[in-house]
Design an enzyme around this catalytic site. Structure first.
Site, short mmCIF file in Angstrom:
data_model
loop_
_atom_site.label_atom_id
_atom_site.label_comp_id
_atom_site.label_asym_id
_atom_site.label_seq_id
_atom_site.Cartn_x
_atom_site.Cartn_y
_atom_site.Cartn_z
N HIS A 53 -20.14 77.92 13.03
CA HIS A 53 -19.14 79.11 13.55
C HIS A 53 -18.32 78.87 14.75
CE1 HIS A 53 -18.21 83.39 13.87
NE2 HIS A 53 -18.75 83.46 13.04
N ARG A 104 -18.64 77.80 3.97
CA ARG A 104 -18.72 79.26 3.38
C ARG A 104 -17.58 79.98 3.93
NH1 ARG A 104 -21.07 83.80 5.30
NH2 ARG A 104 -22.04 82.86 7.04
N PHE A 132 -11.01 89.34 7.35
CA PHE A 132 -12.07 88.20 7.39
C PHE A 132 -11.35 86.76 7.32
CE2 PHE A 132 -16.45 87.73 8.77
CZ PHE A 132 -16.84 89.27 9.33
N LEU A 171 -24.14 84.73 17.89
CA LEU A 171 -23.04 84.86 17.07
C LEU A 171 -22.07 86.01 17.66
CD1 LEU A 171 -21.57 83.93 14.69
CD2 LEU A 171 -22.64 85.70 13.27
N ARG A 196 -13.76 79.06 8.65
CA ARG A 196 -14.69 78.77 10.06
C ARG A 196 -14.66 77.19 10.32
NH1 ARG A 196 -19.72 82.80 8.63
NH2 ARG A 196 -18.59 84.76 8.90
N HIS A 229 -24.55 77.47 12.47
CA HIS A 229 -24.72 78.72 11.87
C HIS A 229 -25.37 79.07 10.71
CE1 HIS A 229 -23.69 83.04 11.39
NE2 HIS A 229 -22.84 82.84 10.34
N GLU A 288 -17.04 87.18 13.15
CA GLU A 288 -15.27 86.94 12.84
C GLU A 288 -14.83 88.34 12.70
OE1 GLU A 288 -16.05 84.18 10.10
OE2 GLU A 288 -13.86 84.48 9.07
N GLN A 293 -22.64 74.61 8.60
CA GLN A 293 -21.32 75.48 9.03
C GLN A 293 -21.38 75.58 10.60
OE1 GLN A 293 -20.15 79.71 8.29
NE2 GLN A 293 -18.79 78.38 7.18
#
Length: 592
Positions: A244, A400, A122, A254, A288, A355, A257, A242
């Protein structure tokens, strides 16, 4: 039809607001020891955690060597050094235990050939302090949140936790500094219910629905943060939102990731893998905020795809249809439905999508809500706890890392539930309710239902979200934010004239939408003023007019409090740089 102002009172030891991952984990922990109730706007297994796809981060080391020290380093770096290091250490140390605990509850994790929990790569996760790749995300295919919710809900039922489904929270009840419950509206039948509790925990989710393009569910309107503000409490770091990198063009849904973790990569209109330039080492698996800005720069530079040059492409079909259907079946379905694309054969059109809310109700690592007070900037509010995206622990700081959201839910949900139970057991009597408890929430409902309806609700909400996206998105400037501030004042004035068309009590979703809009206005005010004041770029907050991080002036948390005129008053407090048991990870330039 007139709304009846009778209030039905319930008395419980522990009250949890919200039935996502954090709420259910807290309820399960508290429910083992004390009488526990959950109030939730939707049926628990439909909470927004169900959308979490890629996995939960934990240094199990099932693929290669890993440790919580590496995980902590990645999280501090990912936060752009705005995360509190004591809370981050606590979360990363607890991670393996909460994953094993979930496995023992029956969560159906995907498996490696030798039977151990499957782990995938990730963004932003490394080993050996950023020098090697690591597989840290513990996944149940691409439906980890779905599996988590069902597992926890079954455990809560087994423990006797009471659920009040489709109850909408109207007011946080406080008395002389103590939190003593919440006033709710029964969405099914209509009517007011006051839950009188010794300990109350907010797990009400985030606020990314204030943007037009978002991966968030309809319910993610920042209700918890708004109700805390209205109760005179502070919210923290709200300007850090955030985006994404990979939301489906035109829908915002979404694309995990995990797609890039399984080998997917991004392409511009020239067929170039532009992340090789933006993040030479981590490339498509950079953090991100870095990848989102990389995409946004391609679009600003005219290298977007399609006739409008308004998106880039995410390619995954090269790993093979069999692998995609085994590890990413939900993504195949999402892209088929919302993009009209078969991702086993062709790339997916994507754009950044709002996100995750890094900001929220400030807590310490014990999930206790803290505010400026007699004991300094982190004075504990008796009887009040928060966990998950509604809270700001702060373990995510300015940005994050993927997989740390589900981890946050489990670690601080469990801790919050444990602390609630202890608090309830230590206090034999319930805190006194204030005179006319719930008066504020009741009056708000009556105002909306009895209002003349001079301003239409739907267009006002859409305009608010459009303005947030236009003036407070991936890139921000003082001019844009000043414009937004003026527009918010106008929207607030218009909201005062809103009245709902549906005057009934049962299933009055018109009323719920109106209440949500009021909460969104409070949240937007805190975001806007925090972003305008913060003259630097850090993590998810990027100022075109202040493109550098400024540790000398801005290495601190923002606190926002709501003034009677709807404006936010800002204060600041230091970042906690001292971990629990290891040396501080000193400030450094953030490179990927």
């Amino acid at each position: 039809m007139a709304i009846k102002s009778d209030i039905i009172v319930h008395r419980v030891d522990a009250l949890v607001a919200g039935a996502g991952g954090a709420g259910l984990r807290a309820a399960l922990e508290a429910g083992k020891q004390v009488d526990t109730a959950v109030i939730t706007q939707v049926f628990p297994t439909r909470s927004h955690t169900v959308s979490a796809q890629g996995g939960i981060g934990a240094s199990l080391g099932n693929v290669e060597q890993d440790s919580w020290h590496y995980h902590m380093f990645d999280t501090v770096k990912g936060s752009d050094w705005l995360g509190d290091q004591d809370a981050i250490e606590f979360m990363c140390r607890e991670a393996p235990s909460v994953v094993i605990e979930l496995e023992h509850m029956g969560l159906p994790f995907s498996r490696m050939d030798d039977g151990r929990i499957y782990q995938r790569a990730f963004g932003g996760h490394t080993s050996k302090y950023g020098t090697a790749a690591v597989h840290r995300s513990c996944a149940a295919a691409d439906r980890t949140g779905h599996a988590m919710l069902h597992t926890l809900f079954e455990e809560c039922l087994r423990c006797g936790v009471k659920f009040y489904n489709e109850y909408y929270m109207l007011q946080l009840i406080t008395n002389q500094g103590h939190v003593c419950g919440a006033l709710c509206w029964d969405m099914i039948k209509g009517g007011f219910h006051l839950f009188h509790a010794k300990a109350t925990l907010f797990a009400t989710g985030g606020y990314a629905r204030v943007f037009t393009t978002t991966s968030n569910a309809h319910i993610c309107s920042g209700d918890g943060a708004s109700l805390a503000l209205r109760a005179g409490l502070a919210v923290q770091d709200m300007e850090f939102l955030q985006f994404h990198p990979t939301g489906i063009l035109g829908a915002g849904n979404l694309i995990t990731e995990g797609v890039r973790g399984e080998g997917g990569f991004l392409l511009n209109a020239l067929g170039q893998r532009f992340m090789e330039t933006c993040a030479p080492h981590e490339k498509d698996l950079a953090c991100r905020d870095v990848v989102s800005r990389g995409i946004a720069e391609e679009l600003r530079g005219g290298r977007g795809c399609g006739p409008k040059k308004d998106h880039v492409l995410l390619q995954i079909h090269h790993i093979g249809a069999e692998t995609i259907m085994e590890r990413l079946p939900g993504i195949w379905e999402l892209t088929k439905v919302f993009a009209g694309v078969d991702c086993t054969k062709e790339p997916i059109p994507v754009v950044p999508t709002a996100h995750y809310s890094m900001g929220g109700i400030p807590t310490n690592r014990r999930a206790e809500v803290v505010v400026p007070g007699a004991d300094g900037p982190e004075t504990v509010v008796p009887g009040f706890y928060a966990a998950g995206e509604a809270a700001c622990a702060s373990v995510h700081g300015a940005n994050r890392l993927g997989t740390n959201s589900l981890l946050d839910l489990m670690v601080f949900g469990r801790e919050g539930g444990r602390r609630m139970a202890q608090y309830a057991q230590q206090n034999e009597t319930w805190p006194d309710l204030p005179e006319n408890a719930g008066k504020q929430g009741l009056a708000e409902v009556e105002r909306l239902v009895n209002g003349g309806g001079g301003v239409r609700l739907g267009p006002l909400m859409e305009q608010l979200r459009d303005d947030m996206e236009r003036h407070c998105g991936v890139f921000r400037t003082a001019d844009d934010l000043e414009q937004l501030r003026g527009k918010l004042a106008a929207h607030r004035a218009a909201y005062a004239k809103v009245g709902v068309a549906d005057k009934g009590a049962a299933y009055n979703l018109d009323l719920i939408e109106a209440l949500e809009l009021g909460h969104m206005l409070d949240v937007c005010q805190a975001i806007c003023q925090g972003a305008l004041a913060r003259q630097e770029s850090r993590g998810g907050h990027y100022r075109d007019d202040y493109p550098q991080r400024d540790d000398a002036n801005w290495h601190k948390h923002t606190l926002a409090l709501l003034e009677p005129d709807g404006q936010a008053r800002l204060e600041y407090k230091p970042v906690r740089m001292q971990p629990l048991s290891v040396p501080t990870i000193d400030l450094a330039e953030r490179k990927y």
